[in-house]
Design a protein around this motif. Sequence first.
Motif, mmCIF file in Angstrom:
data_model
loop_
_atom_site.group_PDB
_atom_site.id
_atom_site.type_symbol
_atom_site.label_atom_id
_atom_site.label_comp_id
_atom_site.label_asym_id
_atom_site.label_seq_id
_atom_site.Cartn_x
_atom_site.Cartn_y
_atom_site.Cartn_z
ATOM 1 N N CYS A 1 0.824 -1.217 0.000
ATOM 2 C CA CYS A 1 0.000 0.000 0.000
ATOM 3 C C CYS A 1 0.853 1.259 0.000
ATOM 4 O O CYS A 1 0.576 2.187 -0.762
ATOM 5 N N TYR A 2 1.849 1.312 0.843
ATOM 6 C CA TYR A 2 2.647 2.546 0.871
ATOM 7 C C TYR A 2 3.397 2.730 -0.441
ATOM 8 O O TYR A 2 3.558 3.854 -0.917
ATOM 9 N N ARG A 3 3.831 1.637 -1.064
ATOM 10 C CA ARG A 3 4.500 1.754 -2.364
ATOM 11 C C ARG A 3 3.520 2.237 -3.429
ATOM 12 O O ARG A 3 3.875 3.044 -4.300
ATOM 13 N N GLU A 4 2.294 1.764 -3.368
ATOM 14 C CA GLU A 4 1.258 2.210 -4.308
ATOM 15 C C GLU A 4 1.000 3.701 -4.155
ATOM 16 O O GLU A 4 0.953 4.444 -5.130
ATOM 17 N N VAL A 5 0.852 4.163 -2.903
ATOM 18 C CA VAL A 5 0.582 5.583 -2.657
ATOM 19 C C VAL A 5 1.770 6.438 -3.102
ATOM 20 O O VAL A 5 1.586 7.508 -3.692
ATOM 21 N N CYS A 6 2.978 5.965 -2.869
ATOM 22 C CA CYS A 6 4.154 6.714 -3.324
ATOM 23 C C CYS A 6 4.197 6.797 -4.846
ATOM 24 O O CYS A 6 4.568 7.832 -5.408
ATOM 25 N N SER A 7 3.804 5.724 -5.523
ATOM 26 C CA SER A 7 3.787 5.773 -6.991
ATOM 27 C C SER A 7 2.724 6.755 -7.481
ATOM 28 O O SER A 7 2.933 7.449 -8.483
ATOM 29 N N TRP A 8 1.593 6.852 -6.761
ATOM 30 C CA TRP A 8 0.600 7.860 -7.107
ATOM 31 C C TRP A 8 1.192 9.252 -6.963
ATOM 32 O O TRP A 8 0.951 10.133 -7.781
ATOM 33 N N GLY A 9 1.958 9.452 -5.901
ATOM 34 C CA GLY A 9 2.593 10.754 -5.691
ATOM 35 C C GLY A 9 3.556 11.108 -6.804
ATOM 36 O O GLY A 9 3.564 12.237 -7.300
ATOM 37 N N ILE A 10 4.354 10.133 -7.233
ATOM 38 C CA ILE A 10 5.305 10.371 -8.332
ATOM 39 C C ILE A 10 4.542 10.703 -9.618
ATOM 40 O O ILE A 10 4.933 11.609 -10.372
ATOM 41 N N GLU A 11 3.450 9.984 -9.873
ATOM 42 C CA GLU A 11 2.631 10.276 -11.059
ATOM 43 C C GLU A 11 2.046 11.681 -10.986
ATOM 44 O O GLU A 11 2.031 12.408 -11.996
ATOM 45 N N ASP A 12 1.559 12.069 -9.813
ATOM 46 C CA ASP A 12 0.979 13.411 -9.657
ATOM 47 C C ASP A 12 2.022 14.500 -9.866
ATOM 48 O O ASP A 12 1.717 15.555 -10.438
ATOM 49 N N ILE A 13 3.224 14.250 -9.415
ATOM 50 C CA ILE A 13 4.309 15.222 -9.633
ATOM 51 C C ILE A 13 4.528 15.415 -11.124
ATOM 52 O O ILE A 13 4.653 16.549 -11.615
ATOM 53 N N ASN B 1 2.559 23.588 -13.637
ATOM 54 C CA ASN B 1 2.253 24.118 -12.303
ATOM 55 C C ASN B 1 3.456 24.118 -11.373
ATOM 56 O O ASN B 1 3.445 24.827 -10.365
ATOM 57 N N ILE B 2 4.448 23.315 -11.674
ATOM 58 C CA ILE B 2 5.687 23.302 -10.888
ATOM 59 C C ILE B 2 6.874 23.266 -11.847
ATOM 60 O O ILE B 2 6.752 22.827 -12.993
ATOM 61 N N SER B 3 8.005 23.745 -11.370
ATOM 62 C CA SER B 3 9.209 23.775 -12.204
ATOM 63 C C SER B 3 9.922 22.424 -12.158
ATOM 64 O O SER B 3 9.618 21.571 -11.326
ATOM 65 N N GLU B 4 10.882 22.268 -13.055
ATOM 66 C CA GLU B 4 11.692 21.039 -13.074
ATOM 67 C C GLU B 4 12.420 20.850 -11.746
ATOM 68 O O GLU B 4 12.488 19.742 -11.220
ATOM 69 N N ILE B 5 12.946 21.931 -11.208
ATOM 70 C CA ILE B 5 13.699 21.855 -9.949
ATOM 71 C C ILE B 5 12.770 21.448 -8.815
ATOM 72 O O ILE B 5 13.103 20.570 -8.017
ATOM 73 N N ALA C 1 9.950 19.838 -9.075
ATOM 74 C CA ALA C 1 9.541 18.455 -9.304
ATOM 75 C C ALA C 1 10.619 17.481 -8.841
ATOM 76 O O ALA C 1 10.321 16.468 -8.197
ATOM 77 N N ALA C 2 11.871 17.791 -9.144
ATOM 78 C CA ALA C 2 12.969 16.917 -8.722
ATOM 79 C C ALA C 2 13.084 16.872 -7.201
ATOM 80 O O ALA C 2 13.306 15.804 -6.619
ATOM 81 N N GLN C 3 12.909 18.021 -6.553
ATOM 82 C CA GLN C 3 12.993 18.057 -5.096
ATOM 83 C C GLN C 3 11.841 17.292 -4.445
ATOM 84 O O GLN C 3 12.053 16.530 -3.502
ATOM 85 N N ILE C 4 10.646 17.489 -4.952
ATOM 86 C CA ILE C 4 9.493 16.777 -4.389
ATOM 87 C C ILE C 4 9.625 15.283 -4.643
ATOM 88 O O ILE C 4 9.346 14.468 -3.765
ATOM 89 N N ARG C 5 10.058 14.922 -5.841
ATOM 90 C CA ARG C 5 10.253 13.504 -6.170
ATOM 91 C C ARG C 5 11.273 12.879 -5.225
ATOM 92 O O ARG C 5 11.073 11.763 -4.727
#
Length: 113
Positions: free
Chosen positions: A30-42, A50-54, A56-60
């Motif tokens: 489950c936590y891996r699934e939610v993290c993959s959703w987060g990466i997709e949303d980024i 809506n966000i810059s490359e920098i 996006a890289a930091q959030i990722r």
Amino acid sequence: FYEYNDRFHVLTEEELHRLKVIGVNKGGNCYREVCSWGIEDIQVELNRGNISEIAAAQIRAMVLKVRGLIGSFYDHADQPVPFVYHHFVYVMSAIYLPMFSYEQATTRHPNHP
């Protein structure tokens, strides 16, 4: 988990159903699934501009770090202690500690030259 979601509506019904299918309390899927959703949303927000490359890289990087930290909980939970640790404790208590104690006693004795 479900009470928290009922209170704050963190997940949509579709997302909640997906996590129920995976099994919230059945390991780390489950936590891996939610993290993959987060990466997709980024990536979606980056593509929309809506966000810059920098950013996006930091959030990722933060999402991946959280995934790793949570994963370490699953690596150690309910697992037997590996032989290496048992052996290390044995060696420390049987060999090193008596030698260390002897060395400390002989070098710190007031009558020692």
